[in-house]
Design a protein around this motif. Sequence first.
Motif, PDB file in Angstrom:
ATOM      1  N   VAL A   1     -19.043  31.091  38.704  1.00 41.51           N
ATOM      2  CA  VAL A   1     -17.584  30.946  38.666  1.00 41.51           C
ATOM      3  C   VAL A   1     -16.927  32.326  38.639  1.00 41.51           C
ATOM      4  N   ALA A   2     -17.472  33.242  37.877  1.00 36.58           N
ATOM      5  CA  ALA A   2     -16.924  34.595  37.809  1.00 36.58           C
ATOM      6  C   ALA A   2     -17.043  35.298  39.156  1.00 36.58           C
ATOM      7  N   ASP A   3     -18.156  35.101  39.846  1.00 41.56           N
ATOM      8  CA  ASP A   3     -18.356  35.726  41.153  1.00 41.56           C
ATOM      9  C   ASP A   3     -17.377  35.155  42.182  1.00 41.56           C
ATOM     10  N   PHE A   4     -17.176  33.844  42.155  1.00 44.74           N
ATOM     11  CA  PHE A   4     -16.224  33.221  43.068  1.00 44.74           C
ATOM     12  C   PHE A   4     -14.818  33.775  42.814  1.00 44.74           C
ATOM     13  N   THR A   5     -14.460  33.906  41.558  1.00 42.80           N
ATOM     14  CA  THR A   5     -13.148  34.429  41.195  1.00 42.80           C
ATOM     15  C   THR A   5     -12.978  35.868  41.676  1.00 42.80           C
ATOM     16  N   ARG A   6     -14.012  36.661  41.505  1.00 46.70           N
ATOM     17  CA  ARG A   6     -13.956  38.067  41.926  1.00 46.70           C
ATOM     18  C   ARG A   6     -13.795  38.176  43.445  1.00 46.70           C
ATOM     19  N   ARG A   7     -14.522  37.338  44.180  1.00 47.32           N
ATOM     20  CA  ARG A   7     -14.518  37.455  45.642  1.00 47.32           C
ATOM     21  C   ARG A   7     -13.255  36.895  46.273  1.00 47.32           C
ATOM     22  N   THR A   8     -12.672  35.876  45.673  1.00 43.90           N
ATOM     23  CA  THR A   8     -11.515  35.213  46.294  1.00 43.90           C
ATOM     24  C   THR A   8     -10.194  35.512  45.616  1.00 43.90           C
ATOM     25  N   GLY A   9     -10.242  35.950  44.372  1.00 41.37           N
ATOM     26  CA  GLY A   9      -9.015  36.096  43.608  1.00 41.37           C
ATOM     27  C   GLY A   9      -8.499  34.784  43.059  1.00 41.37           C
ATOM     28  N   VAL A  10      -9.274  33.727  43.188  1.00 45.00           N
ATOM     29  CA  VAL A  10      -8.891  32.394  42.719  1.00 45.00           C
ATOM     30  C   VAL A  10      -9.912  31.919  41.688  1.00 45.00           C
ATOM     31  N   ALA A  11      -9.419  31.535  40.521  1.00 43.29           N
ATOM     32  CA  ALA A  11     -10.309  31.061  39.456  1.00 43.29           C
ATOM     33  C   ALA A  11     -10.467  29.546  39.537  1.00 43.29           C
ATOM     34  N   PRO A  12     -11.676  29.037  39.786  1.00 44.77           N
ATOM     35  CA  PRO A  12     -11.887  27.588  39.784  1.00 44.77           C
ATOM     36  C   PRO A  12     -11.490  26.972  38.442  1.00 44.77           C
ATOM     37  N   ALA A  13     -11.006  25.750  38.489  1.00 41.15           N
ATOM     38  CA  ALA A  13     -10.554  25.060  37.279  1.00 41.15           C
ATOM     39  C   ALA A  13     -11.706  24.300  36.632  1.00 41.15           C
ATOM     40  N   PRO A  14     -11.755  24.258  35.299  1.00 42.85           N
ATOM     41  CA  PRO A  14     -12.781  23.431  34.646  1.00 42.85           C
ATOM     42  C   PRO A  14     -12.657  21.978  35.103  1.00 42.85           C
ATOM     43  N   GLY A  15     -13.777  21.389  35.485  1.00 42.72           N
ATOM     44  CA  GLY A  15     -13.759  19.998  35.945  1.00 42.72           C
ATOM     45  C   GLY A  15     -14.058  19.031  34.818  1.00 42.72           C
ATOM     46  N   GLY A  16     -15.214  19.191  34.206  1.00 41.23           N
ATOM     47  CA  GLY A  16     -15.587  18.297  33.123  1.00 41.23           C
ATOM     48  C   GLY A  16     -17.077  18.359  32.854  1.00 41.23           C
ATOM     49  N   VAL A  17     -17.497  17.519  31.943  1.00 41.39           N
ATOM     50  CA  VAL A  17     -18.877  17.488  31.470  1.00 41.39           C
ATOM     51  C   VAL A  17     -19.531  16.182  31.914  1.00 41.39           C
ATOM     52  N   HIS A  18     -20.776  16.273  32.372  1.00 44.59           N
ATOM     53  CA  HIS A  18     -21.553  15.079  32.716  1.00 44.59           C
ATOM     54  C   HIS A  18     -22.482  14.795  31.538  1.00 44.59           C
TER      55      HIS A  18
END
Length: 209
Positions: A22-39
Amino acid sequence: MNTHPALLDHLVLATPDLAATVADFTRRTGVAPAPGGVHLGRGTRNFLVSLGGTGYLEIIGPDPEQSAPRGPRPFGVDGISEPAIVTWAVRPPDLDAAVAAARLRGYDPGPVRPMSRRRPDGTLLSWRLTDGDGAHPSGLVPFLIDWGDTAHPSAGLPVTPLLSLSATAPDPDEIRPLLAALDTGLPLGTGPVGFSCTVDSERGPVEIC
């Protein structure tokens, strides 16, 4: 018989280290993924980002706050060493009709089963999907999903629009009829099994494999 193509619902990006991915995705895109939930009971949790429209990217990995599940975690999370798109889901207009049509065309997507999870705000999401246990081992043939009356998970998510999605397989001609049986398609080249997608972002196009 279903005559409308199935729509992309989501891509599954599995990872052995959810926080790092998630941190890598945020760094590369400038967009922070949102927490989805727990299975619960399956040992995983997810983060989500919209791909535009009602498609989204699910980043799923082990949940450090859960004890180890009795069985394997979903999407082969236990057996991977680095993040990878491992499969995808499509949303047909009528799930049961799509399953029946696929079986008539020679491909069995597997039984339909219900699932659910809670969002961080406590909202319960419920859906039905085809059981992936009998799915094509490549992951290139999507599973089918129906959200019913549940609000689609893509609503309100941060957005990185999907620019392209493709895949490779050692024998693409084996995969294409299975995709057609599900009223969907995927650009396929010859090579090792794998997906490639490109999303747009404020930092320009970003490729995710």
